[in-house]
Each structure stands twice: as C-alpha cells, then as structure tokens.
Write an enzyme that holds these catalytic residues in place. Structure first.
Site, PDB file in Angstrom:
ATOM      1  N   PRO A   2     -58.781 -30.734 -40.813  1.00  0.00           N
ATOM      2  CA  PRO A   2     -58.605 -30.664 -42.263  1.00  0.00           C
ATOM      3  C   PRO A   2     -58.382 -32.063 -42.848  1.00  0.00           C
ATOM      4  CG  PRO A   2     -57.297 -28.990 -41.160  1.00  0.00           C
ATOM      5  CD  PRO A   2     -57.827 -29.884 -40.091  1.00  0.00           C
ATOM      6  N   GLU A   3     -59.180 -32.401 -43.850  1.00  0.00           N
ATOM      7  CA  GLU A   3     -59.064 -33.717 -44.475  1.00  0.00           C
ATOM      8  C   GLU A   3     -58.085 -33.635 -45.645  1.00  0.00           C
ATOM      9  OE1 GLU A   3     -62.761 -35.846 -44.910  1.00  0.00           O
ATOM     10  OE2 GLU A   3     -63.702 -34.711 -43.294  1.00  0.00           O
ATOM     11  N   LYS A  50     -53.231 -36.868 -44.396  1.00  0.00           N
ATOM     12  CA  LYS A  50     -53.399 -35.648 -43.615  1.00  0.00           C
ATOM     13  C   LYS A  50     -52.063 -35.073 -43.141  1.00  0.00           C
ATOM     14  CE  LYS A  50     -57.928 -37.237 -41.995  1.00  0.00           C
ATOM     15  NZ  LYS A  50     -58.794 -37.521 -40.832  1.00  0.00           N
ATOM     16  N   ARG A 237     -66.635 -41.252 -34.212  1.00  0.00           N
ATOM     17  CA  ARG A 237     -67.086 -40.035 -34.885  1.00  0.00           C
ATOM     18  C   ARG A 237     -68.562 -40.169 -35.224  1.00  0.00           C
ATOM     19  NH1 ARG A 237     -63.042 -37.121 -37.317  1.00  0.00           N
ATOM     20  NH2 ARG A 237     -64.613 -35.456 -37.331  1.00  0.00           N
TER      21      ARG A 237
END
Length: 249
Positions: A2-3, A50, A237
């Site tokens: 979750p950002e 976050k 990423r």
C-alpha cells in the site's frame, strides 16, 4: 505494498470512526500485547508516508507499517468475531478494524516517534510538508530520479505505481540523473495533486478523466501514444516508461 494514498485513506477513515472513543484492543493472533492500549481513549490516527501512528491517551504511540501484504478489515458491527490470524483488533462503539499481516506493529516511545519522523522526507499528502525541502532533497539526489522517488528519506509515501505514473506525467525518464529544482518542483506539484485524488478514490489516479486507467504502469503499450512500454529493474523494483513521452537523456 500500500502506497501513501491508501495509508492516508486508512488514517482518515479510522480517525473518523474511532477517535475520541475508548478502544477495546485485542490480539487474536497473540503476537501483540494489547494491555497498554485496551480501555484507553484514541486521540487521533496519523499517516506519514507509508506509516500509521495511533496516538492513545496514557500509552505509547502505536506504529503500523503494512509492508507488502498487510491490510485492514473493517466491521461495522464491533461484535463480529475476528479471525484467529488478526494481529490487532481496534474496536470502538460503531466499528472495528482488524489488522492482518503487517510488517511492523509496535509501541513507540516519544524519542522513537521523533526518530521515525526524522528519517522520512516530505509527504505530499501532509499539510505540514515543506515544498522547498521536497525540491531540495530530490534535486540533491545523485542517482537516477526513479530510484530517488522510492527512497522514503527523499519523499515519503511514493511507491512503484506512483513512481511510474508521476514520471510519465512529468515526461521524465526514470533513469535521468540530476533533476534541476524547477523540474523537481513541477514533479512535487504533480504528486500533491494526484496523490490526493488517489487518497479520495482509494486507488492510483493519474488521469482524472479515466481514473481506472494507467499511462504506463504494468502496461504493454503507452496509453497516450501506443509505443511499447520500456520495462527494466531500477531501485530493486520494476520500472515502466514510454520511450516517446519520456525520452532518455
């Protein structure tokens, strides 16, 4: 993971549902000690990047980081029994929230809360964020801008989906190095606007006219021009970019 937009959404929702109430706190899984929090009043729920911070009267701040798999389940009836795997249940008069599989769920003394805040860069969704500091930190980054955006010490709350979509909107190649202050300021303004849209919608919104669509993130072709999306590893990423709308160099 979750950002920041979803973490802020959780904070806003839970603050509205639980703040000012005496909490019933339990740990069905048994991996968290609820005793410092059970029966005490929740003052507020705060999001920073976050991270979630629960401020409870007479107790250490409760720090939650959802990590890759963490999530909350909401029950409008607090009497609904939790699953055995729930790390923490926070129950008020009107709702209960079950926290499942967080990477962090821990009490923080005031000095550790300060250290956490000091470790994070400006958050585009916080009213106390300093745009000049945001510009300074991104402009000072020596590596690729795509790697810098994932560094929570540069800007807090940006994850892989937002990295892809914000850099597309700015026309920046993720591999670009040496972002000047003006460009950093334009990127910050995009982050402030679009993360707020994402928080309100509960999803990444990079095109308000088509909120369910993405420009390049996890796409084979650019939604704007149709070019094949570049896909490669950057900052541990997967990066996505359009070679036409985000030309290298």
């Amino acid at each position: 993971m979750p950002e920041g937009h979803l973490v802020h959404r959780y904070a806003r929702e839970q603050d509205a549902a639980l703040a000012g109430q005496v909490l019933a706190v339990s740990s069905p899984q048994g991996r968290f000690d609820p005793r410092p929090y059970d029966g005490r009043t929740l003052r507020s729920v705060e999001a920073y990047g976050k991270h979630l911070l629960y401020h409870v009267d007479g107790a250490p701040t409760l720090h939650v980081h959802l990590g890759m798999r963490g999530l909350f389940l909401r029950h409008d009836d607090s009497a609904v029994p939790p699953r055995p795997g729930v790390r923490v249940r926070l129950a008020g008069d009107r709702a209960a929230y079950d926290l499942i599989a967080p990477v962090r769920c821990e009490p923080l003394a005031p000095e550790r809360v300060r250290a956490l805040r000091d470790s994070l860069g400006p958050d585009p969704l916080r009213g106390d964020a300093d745009p000049d500091e945001a510009v300074r930190r991104l402009s000072a980054a020596r590596g690729a801008v795509g790697a810098a955006l994932l560094d929570q010490a540069v800007w807090a709350g940006i994850g892989n989906a937002w990295r892809a979509e914000l850099l597309f909107l700015a026309g920046l190649d993720p591999d670009r190095r040496g972002v000047p202050p003006r460009t950093a300021g334009e990127l910050w303004a995009l982050a402030v606007r679009h993360l707020a849209l994402g928080r309100d919608a509960g999803q990444v919104v990079s095109d308000p006219a088509a909120p369910d669509e993405r420009w390049v993130y996890k796409r084979n072709t650019c939604r704007r021009c149709g070019a094949a999306v570049r896909v490669w590893e950057l900052g541990a990423r997967t990066a996505y970019a359009c070679p036409v709308d985000q030309p290298p160099g």
